[in-house]
Each structure stands twice: as structure tokens, then as C-alpha cells.
Design a protein around this motif. Structure first.
Motif, PDB file in Angstrom:
ATOM      1  N   TYR A  40      90.833  56.101   9.799  1.00 23.52           N
ATOM      2  CA  TYR A  40      89.470  56.614   9.647  1.00 23.52           C
ATOM      3  C   TYR A  40      89.224  57.092   8.209  1.00 23.52           C
ATOM      4  N   ILE A  41      90.162  57.874   7.692  1.00 23.24           N
ATOM      5  CA  ILE A  41      90.009  58.408   6.328  1.00 23.24           C
ATOM      6  C   ILE A  41      89.960  57.273   5.314  1.00 23.24           C
ATOM      7  N   TYR A  42      90.910  56.334   5.434  1.00 23.57           N
ATOM      8  CA  TYR A  42      90.938  55.206   4.496  1.00 23.57           C
ATOM      9  C   TYR A  42      89.705  54.339   4.658  1.00 23.57           C
ATOM     10  N   GLY A  43      89.302  54.074   5.904  1.00 23.14           N
ATOM     11  CA  GLY A  43      88.166  53.196   6.149  1.00 23.14           C
ATOM     12  C   GLY A  43      86.886  53.706   5.528  1.00 23.14           C
ATOM     13  N   ILE A  44      86.600  55.004   5.702  1.00 22.45           N
ATOM     14  CA  ILE A  44      85.394  55.576   5.100  1.00 22.45           C
ATOM     15  C   ILE A  44      85.452  55.502   3.576  1.00 22.45           C
ATOM     16  N   TRP A  45      86.626  55.813   3.038  1.00 19.78           N
ATOM     17  CA  TRP A  45      86.795  55.744   1.577  1.00 19.78           C
ATOM     18  C   TRP A  45      86.594  54.314   1.064  1.00 19.78           C
ATOM     19  N   ARG A  46      87.163  53.340   1.772  1.00 17.29           N
ATOM     20  CA  ARG A  46      87.073  51.938   1.354  1.00 17.29           C
ATOM     21  C   ARG A  46      85.644  51.411   1.465  1.00 17.29           C
ATOM     22  N   LEU A  47      84.937  51.789   2.509  1.00 12.96           N
ATOM     23  CA  LEU A  47      83.543  51.360   2.647  1.00 12.96           C
ATOM     24  C   LEU A  47      82.704  51.883   1.483  1.00 12.96           C
ATOM     25  N   LYS A  48      82.998  53.103   1.074  1.00 14.73           N
ATOM     26  CA  LYS A  48      82.275  53.679  -0.061  1.00 14.73           C
ATOM     27  C   LYS A  48      82.532  52.877  -1.336  1.00 14.73           C
ATOM     28  N   LYS A  49      83.788  52.467  -1.524  1.00 10.90           N
ATOM     29  CA  LYS A  49      84.158  51.688  -2.709  1.00 10.90           C
ATOM     30  C   LYS A  49      83.522  50.301  -2.689  1.00 10.90           C
ATOM     31  N   LEU A  50      83.352  49.737  -1.505  1.00  5.96           N
ATOM     32  CA  LEU A  50      82.762  48.402  -1.388  1.00  5.96           C
ATOM     33  C   LEU A  50      81.264  48.402  -1.672  1.00  5.96           C
ATOM     34  N   LYS A  51      80.634  49.564  -1.571  1.00 13.17           N
ATOM     35  CA  LYS A  51      79.224  49.755  -1.920  1.00 13.17           C
ATOM     36  C   LYS A  51      78.254  48.935  -1.069  1.00 13.17           C
ATOM     37  N   GLY A  52      78.661  48.670   0.157  1.00 13.63           N
ATOM     38  CA  GLY A  52      77.756  47.994   1.076  1.00 13.63           C
ATOM     39  C   GLY A  52      76.850  48.998   1.767  1.00 13.63           C
ATOM     40  N   PRO A  53      75.943  48.525   2.604  1.00 19.90           N
ATOM     41  CA  PRO A  53      75.041  49.433   3.306  1.00 19.90           C
ATOM     42  C   PRO A  53      75.746  50.128   4.462  1.00 19.90           C
ATOM     43  N   VAL A 110      75.688  51.440   8.348  1.00 17.81           N
ATOM     44  CA  VAL A 110      75.201  50.684   9.501  1.00 17.81           C
ATOM     45  C   VAL A 110      73.735  50.992   9.792  1.00 17.81           C
ATOM     46  N   GLU A 111      73.308  52.232   9.611  1.00 21.72           N
ATOM     47  CA  GLU A 111      71.908  52.574   9.843  1.00 21.72           C
ATOM     48  C   GLU A 111      71.016  51.942   8.789  1.00 21.72           C
ATOM     49  N   GLU A 112      71.483  51.902   7.543  1.00 19.07           N
ATOM     50  CA  GLU A 112      70.711  51.244   6.489  1.00 19.07           C
ATOM     51  C   GLU A 112      70.582  49.754   6.769  1.00 19.07           C
ATOM     52  N   TYR A 113      71.647  49.157   7.275  1.00 14.83           N
ATOM     53  CA  TYR A 113      71.629  47.737   7.624  1.00 14.83           C
ATOM     54  C   TYR A 113      70.644  47.467   8.751  1.00 14.83           C
ATOM     55  N   GLN A 114      70.643  48.330   9.761  1.00 15.64           N
ATOM     56  CA  GLN A 114      69.742  48.147  10.897  1.00 15.64           C
ATOM     57  C   GLN A 114      68.279  48.332  10.497  1.00 15.64           C
ATOM     58  N   ARG A 115      68.035  49.223   9.535  1.00 20.42           N
ATOM     59  CA  ARG A 115      66.661  49.430   9.071  1.00 20.42           C
ATOM     60  C   ARG A 115      66.209  48.354   8.104  1.00 20.42           C
ATOM     61  N   LYS A 121      73.204  54.101   0.201  1.00 20.81           N
ATOM     62  CA  LYS A 121      74.010  55.317   0.268  1.00 20.81           C
ATOM     63  C   LYS A 121      75.395  54.990   0.831  1.00 20.81           C
ATOM     64  N   GLY A 122      75.450  53.979   1.707  1.00 21.04           N
ATOM     65  CA  GLY A 122      76.724  53.560   2.284  1.00 21.04           C
ATOM     66  C   GLY A 122      77.059  54.333   3.563  1.00 21.04           C
ATOM     67  N   GLN A 123      78.158  53.930   4.187  1.00 26.60           N
ATOM     68  CA  GLN A 123      78.582  54.562   5.430  1.00 26.60           C
ATOM     69  C   GLN A 123      79.226  55.909   5.134  1.00 26.60           C
ATOM     70  N   THR A 124      78.702  56.955   5.728  1.00 27.00           N
ATOM     71  CA  THR A 124      79.219  58.294   5.459  1.00 27.00           C
ATOM     72  C   THR A 124      79.865  58.940   6.675  1.00 27.00           C
TER      73      THR A 124
END
Length: 223
Positions: A190-203, A205-210, A217-220
Motif C-alpha cells: 500500500y505504501i509503495y503503491g501510493i508513492w509509485r502512483l504519485k511518481k507516475l503522475k497519472g490521474p 481514480v476519481e479524476e479519471y471517472q470525472r 492531483k493523482g491518487q492520494t
């Protein structure tokens, strides 16, 4: 990004609920009674404990699904051990499931649909397309790679002890390589995944759905 302790504990509670105790107790009781008494008594005790947990969850109006699954698993395992006359055979199911989980994780990597993404999709209900984005999927792929290695290691260790034929040793190894190993892996994933998603700079999930446009902002919260 720093996450507080409450956030991690909440994620663990939603993942584990009450099933850890239900899964661990019957095999431990089986191994201990078999070691000090005999296979027949151990088999009966495993049945009784699993049934008691199921009824307890049901009457307390708690989640009894895992207790019921545990009762069915214990019934099959204990019956197999009893009719083959080998207490070690109680753990055949866990050995097979370990091999199966490793294969599922490995195949998910080969097919490009990481197991970590699938599990999160099923438990959280987030769109599968979001998990497979190029700026999201690497986080789930890397976590799945770690899982695959650990699952292989768990299967290999269990196989070695199964070949030794000691039910007591198998109970000890299965317990240690079960939730006591899974819990820290889930926390670190969980810790690594959130950190990695931030580094990838993707949207997120809520931003993607909207349908939001970058910069995101990315997954927080949640992985």
C-alpha cells in the motif's frame, strides 16, 4: 508522500476484517491435539472449532462468510487427513492453494493484467480501464512482481515441510507464512503503491471517472 497510521490501519481493517482468526485457529488446534493425542481427536476438534466460529459469527451478526468457508475447508482437510491416516495431509489444501496463487500471479504478469490490479478492481469496484493505463499500471505490476516472488517462496517452503511429514511443523510454517507474512506485505504494498502512483503522475481514480484533464492531483488514498 507521508501517510498517517490511521489511514494504513483503516486499509488493513477493510482487507482483513475478522477472517484472520477464523483461518488460523482450526489448523493450529488440529496440529496441537494431534501432537499430544491422536489423529481422530484432532480431526473432531478441528470440525468443532470451525463450526463454533461459524455459529458465533452468525449469531453475533458479524461477517460469517469466511468462517463458513473455513468450516468447509477444514471439513475437507480433516476428512482427507483422517481417511488417509496422515495428519500431514490436512495441509494438502494449503499447499495446492499456494501453488495456485503463485501461478495466478505469474500468469497475470505474463498477460499484462497484474494480480494486484485485479484484486483492487474486485474489492474496490474501480474501473478496470484505469488500472491498465500506462501511467497507472506500472505500480500494480511492480507490486505483483514482489507478490509473485513471495508466493513462490511460500509454496517452496511449504512443500519442503510437507515432504518432511510433520503436522506440527506444517502448522507452524503455514501459520507464519499466512497472515503474519501477508499483513506486512499488504502494508508495504500500500505504501509503495501510493508513492509509485504519485511518481507516475497519472490521474487519480476519481479524476479519471470525472474525465479531468491534466495536470492531475493523482491518487492520494487507496491502492
Amino acid at each position: 508522500m507521508v501517510m498517517n497510521k490511521e489511514e494504513i490501519l483503516e486499509e488493513l481493517r477493510s482487507t482483513l476484517s475478522g477472517k484472520t482468526f477464523d483461518a488460523l485457529l482450526p489448523p493450529i488446534i488440529f496440529a496441537l491435539i494431534n501432537a499430544f493425542f491422536d489423529l481422530t481427536l484432532a480431526t473432531g476438534a478441528a470440525f468443532v472449532i470451525a463450526a463454533f466460529l461459524g455459529f458465533f459469527r452468525f449469531f453475533k451478526k458479524q461477517n460469517w462468510f469466511y468462517a463458513l468457508g473455513g468450516f468447509l475447508a477444514v471439513s475437507l482437510a480433516a476428512s482427507f487427513a483422517y481417511f488417509t491416516g496422515s495428519a500431514a495431509n490436512y495441509f494438502v489444501g494449503s499447499l495446492v492453494s499456494s501453488a495456485f496463487l503463485f501461478l495466478v500471479a505469474f500468469v497475470s504478469l505474463v498477460t499484462g493484467k497484474p494480480l494486484a490490479a485485479w484484486l483492487s478492481h474486485l474489492t474496490r469496484g474501480w474501473p478496470l480501464d484505469w488500472f491498465l493505463r500506462k501511467d497507472v499500471k506500472p505500480a500494480y505490476r511492480e507490486v505483483t512482481i514482489v507478490w509473485t516472488v513471495l508466493l513462490f517462496f511460500r509454496f517452496f517452503i511449504r512443500l519442503i515441510f510437507f515432504q518432511r511429514g510433520s503436522a506440527t511443523e506444517l502448522a507452524f510454517v503455514n501459520t507464519l507464512s499466512g497472515w503474519p507474512m501477508i499483513v506486512p506485505v499488504l502494508v508495504l504494498s500500500y505504501i509503495y503503491g501510493i508513492w509509485r502512483l504519485k511518481k507516475l503522475k497519472g490521474p487519480g481514480v476519481e479524476e479519471y471517472q470525472r474525465g479531468d484533464q491534466p495536470p492531475w492531483k493523482g491518487q492520494t488514498r487507496g491502492f
